[in-house]
Write a protein that holds these residues in place. Sequence first.
Motif, PDB file in Angstrom:
ATOM      1  N   ASN A 661      -1.163  24.391  -4.067  1.00  0.00           N
ATOM      2  CA  ASN A 661      -0.632  25.732  -4.324  1.00  0.00           C
ATOM      3  C   ASN A 661      -1.607  26.584  -5.124  1.00  0.00           C
ATOM      4  O   ASN A 661      -1.757  27.789  -4.872  1.00  0.00           O
ATOM      5  CB  ASN A 661       0.712  25.639  -5.049  1.00  0.00           C
ATOM      6  N   LEU A 662      -2.285  25.985  -6.096  1.00  0.00           N
ATOM      7  CA  LEU A 662      -3.299  26.728  -6.839  1.00  0.00           C
ATOM      8  C   LEU A 662      -4.423  27.176  -5.909  1.00  0.00           C
ATOM      9  O   LEU A 662      -4.942  28.298  -6.029  1.00  0.00           O
ATOM     10  CB  LEU A 662      -3.867  25.851  -7.958  1.00  0.00           C
ATOM     11  N   ARG A 664      -4.120  27.789  -2.733  1.00  0.00           N
ATOM     12  CA  ARG A 664      -3.578  28.865  -1.888  1.00  0.00           C
ATOM     13  C   ARG A 664      -3.587  30.195  -2.641  1.00  0.00           C
ATOM     14  O   ARG A 664      -3.985  31.230  -2.090  1.00  0.00           O
ATOM     15  CB  ARG A 664      -2.155  28.513  -1.452  1.00  0.00           C
ATOM     16  N   VAL A 665      -3.156  30.164  -3.895  1.00  0.00           N
ATOM     17  CA  VAL A 665      -3.123  31.399  -4.693  1.00  0.00           C
ATOM     18  C   VAL A 665      -4.524  31.958  -4.865  1.00  0.00           C
ATOM     19  O   VAL A 665      -4.744  33.174  -4.782  1.00  0.00           O
ATOM     20  CB  VAL A 665      -2.463  31.125  -6.057  1.00  0.00           C
ATOM     21  N   ALA A 666      -5.502  31.065  -5.081  1.00  0.00           N
ATOM     22  CA  ALA A 666      -6.890  31.510  -5.247  1.00  0.00           C
ATOM     23  C   ALA A 666      -7.414  32.198  -3.994  1.00  0.00           C
ATOM     24  O   ALA A 666      -8.299  33.054  -4.068  1.00  0.00           O
ATOM     25  CB  ALA A 666      -7.772  30.322  -5.603  1.00  0.00           C
ATOM     26  N   LEU A 667      -6.860  31.847  -2.839  1.00  0.00           N
ATOM     27  CA  LEU A 667      -7.287  32.453  -1.577  1.00  0.00           C
ATOM     28  C   LEU A 667      -6.403  33.639  -1.183  1.00  0.00           C
ATOM     29  O   LEU A 667      -6.514  34.165  -0.075  1.00  0.00           O
ATOM     30  CB  LEU A 667      -7.262  31.401  -0.465  1.00  0.00           C
ATOM     31  N   GLY A 668      -5.499  34.026  -2.098  1.00  0.00           N
ATOM     32  CA  GLY A 668      -4.649  35.178  -1.825  1.00  0.00           C
ATOM     33  C   GLY A 668      -3.416  34.864  -1.006  1.00  0.00           C
ATOM     34  O   GLY A 668      -2.799  35.781  -0.431  1.00  0.00           O
ATOM     35  N   LEU A 669      -3.029  33.600  -0.936  1.00  0.00           N
ATOM     36  CA  LEU A 669      -1.852  33.186  -0.173  1.00  0.00           C
ATOM     37  C   LEU A 669      -0.729  32.810  -1.132  1.00  0.00           C
ATOM     38  O   LEU A 669      -0.959  32.418  -2.274  1.00  0.00           O
ATOM     39  CB  LEU A 669      -2.187  31.997   0.725  1.00  0.00           C
TER      40      LEU A 669
END
Length: 710
Positions: A661-662, A664-669
């Motif tokens: 999840n981290l 994904r967030v770093a990739l803007g998701l």
Amino acid sequence: MFKKLYLMLVLAAALACNASPSKPAYKPLGPNDLKPDEQQSVVLTYVAKLITDYNYKKVPLNDSISNIIFNSYLKKLDENHNYLTQGDIKNIDQFRNILDDDIKAGNLNSVFYIFNIFQKRYNEYVNFSVAELNKNFDFTKNETYTYDRDSLPWAKSDDELHELWAKRVKYDLLNLKLTGKDLAANKVTLKKRYTNILSQSNKLSNQDVFQAFMDAFTEAIDPHTNYFNPSNAANFNIDMSRSLEGIGASLLSENEYVTIKSVTPGGPADRSKLVNADDRIIAVAQGKTGEWQDIVGWRIDNAIALIRGPKGTVVRLQLLAKSASPTAKPRVIELVREKIILKDISAKKDIRTYDSNGKKVKIGVISIPAFYLDFADYKAGNPNYKSTTRDVKLILDSLKKENVDGVVIDLRQNGGGSLMEAIELTGLFIKTGPVVQVRDARNQVEVDKDEDETVNYTGPLAIVVDRFSASASEIFSGAIQDYGRGLIIGTQTYGKGTVQNAIDLDKIIAPTLKDKLMSLTGKPKTVATGSQNKFGQLNLTIAKFYRISGSSTQHKGVIPDVQFPSIIPLDKYGEDTEPSALPFDMIAKTSYTTVGNFSTVIPELRKMHDERMATSQSYKYLLEDIQDAKKQDAEKSITLNEVDLKKQRDADEQKVFERNNLRRVALGLRPLKKGEAKPKNEDLDFLQKEAGQILTDYITLGNKTAVVNP
């Protein structure tokens, strides 16, 4: 050149193979032991003659190579030191320095004697495991099971191995217990698994023994000289024809697990996004409701037969990731089998858009899975034959119409293919000139050139490579780097810089087999003839690739201009990890004219990349993943305490969930909830995105390096 050399090999070998048999084996083979046959003896002498006389790497068959073959053979049989004792090793050590003589004489008795000792031990400990299931187990004790033993000494006694196997059975039961089933059901599952293992062992044939020994023999010479028995030769040529019906994955057997070696781009396994290289297949079921078949310990060919099947049918798999904790719960996936036509797996394109000081920069990305070519159509004169170069040319034309500012060619995981395609693909980006040099065993050098003056793309170019970019990928990326035509980005490539010729042994052996068998046995033999291969195939290393700059691609591969940390362990994969690999060397450079020079801009590109990575969360997680993988690989044992093991597994699963999840967030998701499936077609390729950014940096910096009339 290669066709002439092939004919020379065939004619010379047919005249030269006249070795006589050696003395009888040092130990008699028992009535129930597997035994070699006369045909295998003949094949061995011919293969030995071809290798010693015509292999590029001149290796004499002597005591030194015998010792290497012996160690390699033992490793193939009992790599993890689970079956043989020090007493067994002392017994078979008498053969350590005589295998070279046996090979030249076609004597396989010592080879089979060693194998039969191993198989007896193997069956003994599987039977021990079945009996062990009748005991009671205490999962509250603070015991550990050492599952990785390849660096440990051989067991001193049977008692030591009995203790090891008792802990292995306990671990297998505990691992099943943590999935929620009761002990009785788990014992039934394990008994069935162990019985299957025993059944597969008893189905081994003398061809399996012969193949294992020939692998040890040829790999001692060099990593890419290989013998294939008739069955494996058929599978090899099916792969070369690039057509099969199944899930689109190649498999191997590793420590009694059927393991995913690679995933075919575009196949059902690849499109599912649920199957990865190094995944272990625990069980297989047919259709949506079929009963699970545990395949741990199965022979690889039997497992393949179960997984492959008619197109349109459903197969379900239980998979366990190699990087996951040994206690992780297998994931279940469902795939629909298809006819996998590799010639239809083509280069594909994408367009990424970057912001450069408020200006939009469009980068076209071309992913090339292999250097493919439909040889049949090409030779038949079909103007629409399938090839990498033709497909990439069409993609380049479309990208130019879309006004891209630069092009990235992604060669990660591209293990090579057609040499002709590597040359012609290079020709899309240069006017004319040499692409690769080839030196044969007689030290004669041939220079292969692009002679088509058409240049299909003249703009900014970058090539992305990784540790599994090999052979033709290295020829292409090396030529692009030598010409100064484009940037090379990624990690050091594999380093496979040798040329193999596939030799059908039927064409060598069949004409003289009758006389040969007569000399060995004193009895006339009838030789079967026909189109089906009877004696197997030898892939013989006959030449070596060199870049136009004179450097070999062998061993060192291609070093990128801007380097990424390697997700693939460099100390475990690559030509430089193979003990018998040919060395790196150099020859004279050939005459060519560079079309650009990146030397002044590369330091600035590296600096910009490093500054970006210093604040990149995605990069941080990548480095953490690499460290976690190294830590996991260094672990040799695991607790057999149920409470502690469950805590460890739960913590590992939670860590993986949070890390994903981290990332994904770093990739803007958006982050996912537990149990939620990943959306399809999400862009999670951080490294490809960064490669495009590096090319964008180059474009933004302006013409600090000029590409003049490529």
